[in-house]
Scaffold this active site. Structure first.
Site, PDB file in Angstrom:
ATOM      1  N   ARG A 108      21.595 -43.361 -12.029  1.00  0.00           N
ATOM      2  CA  ARG A 108      21.711 -43.014 -13.236  1.00  0.00           C
ATOM      3  C   ARG A 108      20.710 -44.079 -14.415  1.00  0.00           C
ATOM      4  O   ARG A 108      20.739 -44.069 -15.287  1.00  0.00           O
ATOM      5  CB  ARG A 108      23.042 -43.021 -14.219  1.00  0.00           C
ATOM      6  N   LYS A 128      18.994 -46.479 -18.726  1.00  0.00           N
ATOM      7  CA  LYS A 128      20.295 -46.442 -18.103  1.00  0.00           C
ATOM      8  C   LYS A 128      21.354 -45.436 -18.721  1.00  0.00           C
ATOM      9  O   LYS A 128      21.375 -45.591 -19.791  1.00  0.00           O
ATOM     10  CB  LYS A 128      21.110 -47.888 -18.028  1.00  0.00           C
ATOM     11  N   GLY A 141      25.192 -39.255 -13.355  1.00  0.00           N
ATOM     12  CA  GLY A 141      24.123 -39.863 -13.999  1.00  0.00           C
ATOM     13  C   GLY A 141      23.891 -40.293 -15.445  1.00  0.00           C
ATOM     14  O   GLY A 141      22.944 -40.869 -16.068  1.00  0.00           O
ATOM     15  N   ARG A 198      16.770 -51.005 -20.963  1.00  0.00           N
ATOM     16  CA  ARG A 198      17.041 -52.529 -20.480  1.00  0.00           C
ATOM     17  C   ARG A 198      15.620 -52.779 -19.986  1.00  0.00           C
ATOM     18  O   ARG A 198      14.416 -51.928 -19.375  1.00  0.00           O
ATOM     19  CB  ARG A 198      17.990 -52.706 -19.592  1.00  0.00           C
ATOM     20  N   ASP A 275      23.512 -55.109  -4.244  1.00  0.00           N
ATOM     21  CA  ASP A 275      22.578 -54.086  -4.996  1.00  0.00           C
ATOM     22  C   ASP A 275      22.797 -54.711  -6.465  1.00  0.00           C
ATOM     23  O   ASP A 275      21.939 -54.032  -7.389  1.00  0.00           O
ATOM     24  CB  ASP A 275      22.971 -52.840  -4.874  1.00  0.00           C
TER      25      ASP A 275
HETATM   26  P1  AMP Z   1      27.216 -49.995 -10.134  1.00  0.00           P
HETATM   27  O1  AMP Z   1      28.446 -50.340  -9.877  1.00  0.00           O
HETATM   28  O2  AMP Z   1      27.020 -49.586 -11.624  1.00  0.00           O
HETATM   29  O3  AMP Z   1      26.414 -51.009  -9.928  1.00  0.00           O
HETATM   30  O4  AMP Z   1      26.816 -48.627  -9.255  1.00  0.00           O
HETATM   31  C1  AMP Z   1      26.829 -48.638  -7.926  1.00  0.00           C
HETATM   32  C2  AMP Z   1      25.804 -47.419  -7.687  1.00  0.00           C
HETATM   33  O5  AMP Z   1      26.502 -46.369  -8.258  1.00  0.00           O
HETATM   34  C3  AMP Z   1      24.568 -47.387  -8.231  1.00  0.00           C
HETATM   35  O6  AMP Z   1      23.798 -46.582  -7.131  1.00  0.00           O
HETATM   36  C4  AMP Z   1      24.547 -46.418  -9.367  1.00  0.00           C
HETATM   37  O7  AMP Z   1      23.488 -46.066  -9.828  1.00  0.00           O
HETATM   38  C5  AMP Z   1      25.611 -45.601  -8.921  1.00  0.00           C
HETATM   39  N1  AMP Z   1      26.298 -45.223 -10.204  1.00  0.00           N
HETATM   40  C6  AMP Z   1      26.902 -45.799 -10.954  1.00  0.00           C
HETATM   41  N2  AMP Z   1      27.462 -44.857 -12.032  1.00  0.00           N
HETATM   42  C7  AMP Z   1      26.783 -43.879 -11.772  1.00  0.00           C
HETATM   43  C8  AMP Z   1      26.883 -42.452 -12.556  1.00  0.00           C
HETATM   44  N3  AMP Z   1      27.705 -42.347 -13.601  1.00  0.00           N
HETATM   45  N4  AMP Z   1      26.083 -41.616 -12.412  1.00  0.00           N
HETATM   46  C9  AMP Z   1      25.209 -41.709 -11.007  1.00  0.00           C
HETATM   47  N5  AMP Z   1      25.225 -42.670 -10.468  1.00  0.00           N
HETATM   48  C10 AMP Z   1      26.024 -43.938 -10.754  1.00  0.00           C
HETATM   49 MG    MG Z   2      24.342 -51.697  -9.801  1.00  0.00          MG
END
Ligand code: AMP
Ligand code: MG
Length: 532
Positions: A108, A128, A141, A198, A275
């Site tokens: 996203r 973001k 997303g 960001r 990540d």
């Molecule tokens: P995070 O926990 O925010 O570090 O996200 C882990 C993974 O999930 C990353 O690849 C993010 O891009 C994906 N992700 C988290 N929230 C969303 C969302 N609302 N839509 C699409 N991908 C997401």
């Molecule tokens: Mg992340």
């Protein structure tokens, strides 16, 4: 340099131009083997309007503050892609909670490219919450206002505290709602959506390298490493096996400095998956983070981690090292002697220990006189703070005011210690056993009297090392509740105060207050989830 609106800025696209990527024909989630990114445009939103803007960062980037609506805000929402932008979503993987999760990627987040700042450096602008990409997996997303506001506020606050971090330029409301189940409790509801712009030199993470290594894409692994070296570590010279080793050491060193800073300001990241670890050693991906209030090494705000507490405050130094070891495993494909990467991890341990020690001495107003005894003095403080449930920020800030008294005159010690504990403890003077902390304070007083500087000098240096204002969880929550109801005044006040967190700002005392009782167990204040 001429100040311009962001829609007038010239974008460079080094990531897209120097690394192999695909042009995404559509945004359907899929594996993208063989590529470092997918070219994909943001999905426009209904009614982009500016909610918050970082004047400080904008000044550095030479960007003018836009009106509430208009082409610049459209660009910051992803509604306007100007001719020099080449938007992309990066492909990366990661270890989540200790387990390899395969391809993740920018699900996203979409980068627009890089713009030049007033010092000639280039900074990537990433939106973001800007809609689907091939990496969105099963999600939408999008991002909600609550989590976007938290990222916006905290990244700027961390910068002003002196913690290495990505920055945030703007917070834009989308005029759309997003459905979220905030605590994964079977109660999804519509929430306001938002997009944060960001900013960082690059958003490349450990996971970008791990992705290439895990899928055996050696050329991409090397291309990524060389790209990072060329643009972000030019001082190390032309890529070679030896330079890869020195680069890994430098990543370890920077990560150690970042972690030492987190540990001395009481920041808990909450989701230190690989990540979410920047290759620049800066804090990245603000999700269910929190600030330590009652001192507790076992504390995490992240409900998803309540069982394991893998990412609790006191675990952070060890987890960062584990994450660096995962990065080393990926990079070992680039150097014949994989063992040599172990020196980087050694560098991590040494830098963390030295930096942490130096920062703690500063917080305590001490200079490095006693190499032997000071580590124990610092070490013993942790248990005392935990036993007395001391508010971490208030303890050190108030100590900065009372410690000089310990230098000048010992008669008042007991009264001053009691005052300190009454003001900063969550169990109060009567209910707790504070004998450990009291003893520690006497020992500290003796040590402080060995310093040659005068009381005033010590006070001033301690006030520079111990912030008065941090983004306490309940403060962020109040800003969110205001913003959700259309009132941005609290957010603006917080932004202003957090710009000079070491300054007294007496008119803002209320924002330095101990966490109130109502916030102790309140969702968003005490507990957060990854739902964002
Ligand atoms: P995070 O926990 O925010 O570090 O996200 C882990 C993974 O999930 C990353 O690849 C993010 O891009 C994906 N992700 C988290 N929230 C969303 C969302 N609302 N839509 C699409 N991908 C997401
Ligand atoms: Mg992340």
């Amino acid at each position: 340099m001429k100040v311009r609106q962001i829609d007038q800025a010239e974008f460079e696209n080094s990531f897209v131009e120097e690394l192999p990527g695909e042009t995404a024909a559509d945004k359907r989630p899929r594996q993208v083997p063989g590529y470092c990114y997918s070219r994909v445009d943001p999905t426009p939103v209904r009614d982009p309007h500016l909610l918050a803007w970082s004047d400080d960062l904008a000044g550095f980037l030479g960007l003018a503050r836009p009106e509430e609506r208009g082409p610049a805000v459209d660009a910051l929402a992803g509604n306007l892609v100007t001719p020099s932008m080449k938007p992309f979503a990066a492909r990366y993987g990661g270890h989540q909670f200790g387990t390899w999760a395969g391809q993740l990627g920018d699900g996203r987040a979409i980068s627009l490219g890089e713009i030049e700042a007033c010092d000639g450096s280039f900074w990537e602008i990433q939106l973001k919450g800007s809609g689907l990409t091939p990496y969105s997996r099963r999600a939408d997303g999008r991002a909600v206002l609550r989590s976007s506001l938290r990222e916006f506020l905290c990244s700027e606050a961390m910068h002003h505290l002196g913690v290495p971090t990505t920055r945030a330029l703007s917070l834009v409301g989308t005029g759309e709602t997003v459905i979220r189940d905030m605590f994964y409790s079977g109660d999804p509801r519509p929430e306001k959506g938002a997009v944060v712009a960001r900013v960082a030199p690059t958003f490349i993470r450990f996971g970008n390298f791990e992705m290439m290594a895990a899928s055996g894409e050696l050329e991409n692994l090397r291309a990524l490493a060389d790209y990072v070296l060329r643009h972000h570590y030019p001082e190390l010279g032309e890529p070679s096996e030896d330079v890869y080793l020195r680069w890994f050491e430098e990543v370890c060193r920077r990560t150690a400095v970042m972690i030492a800073r987190w540990m001395t300001v009481g920041f808990v990241h909450g989701v230190m998956n690989t990540d979410n670890m920047s290759i620049l050693g800066v804090t990245i991906d603000y999700g269910p983070y929190g600030w330590l209030e009652p001192y507790d090494p076992d504390w995490t705000p992240n409900t998803t981690d309540f069982g394991m507490r893998r990412y609790a405050f006191g675990q952070q130094p060890g987890v960062a090292q584990w994450n660096l070891a995962m990065l080393a495993r990926a990079l070992s494909l680039l150097v014949p002697d994989g063992e040599a990467l172990g020196q980087g991890l050694e560098q991590y341990r040494a830098t963390l220990s030295d930096t942490y020690h130096a920062l703690m001495l500063e917080k305590l107003g001490l200079t490095p006189l006693h190499q032997e005894d000071d580590p124990a003095l610092i070490q013993d403080l942790h248990q005392c703070l935990a036993d007395s449930e001391m508010d971490m920020t208030l303890f050190f800030r108030n100590l900065s005011h009372t410690a000089p008294g310990l230098v000048a005159d010992t008669r008042d010690d007991d009264r001053s210690h009691r005052g300190l504990i009454e003001a900063a403890s969550y169990i109060g003077w009567e209910r707790g056993d504070h004998s450990g902390l009291l003893q520690w304070l006497h020992r500290y007083g003796q040590r402080l009297r060995q310093e040659s500087a005068g009381a005033e000098t010590i006070r001033e240096s301690m006030l520079r090392a111990n912030p008065k204002y941090v983004l306490r969880n309940y403060l962020a929550q109040k800003a969110i509740e205001g913003a959700e109801a259309g009132d941005l005044s609290y957010l603006e006040t917080l932004m202003n105060v957090l710009k000079t967190p070491y300054a007294e700002q007496p008119e803002r005392d209320a924002l330095a207050a101990k966490r109130p009782d109502w916030a102790r167990d309140k969702p968003g204040c005490a507990t957060l989830s990854c739902s964002s």
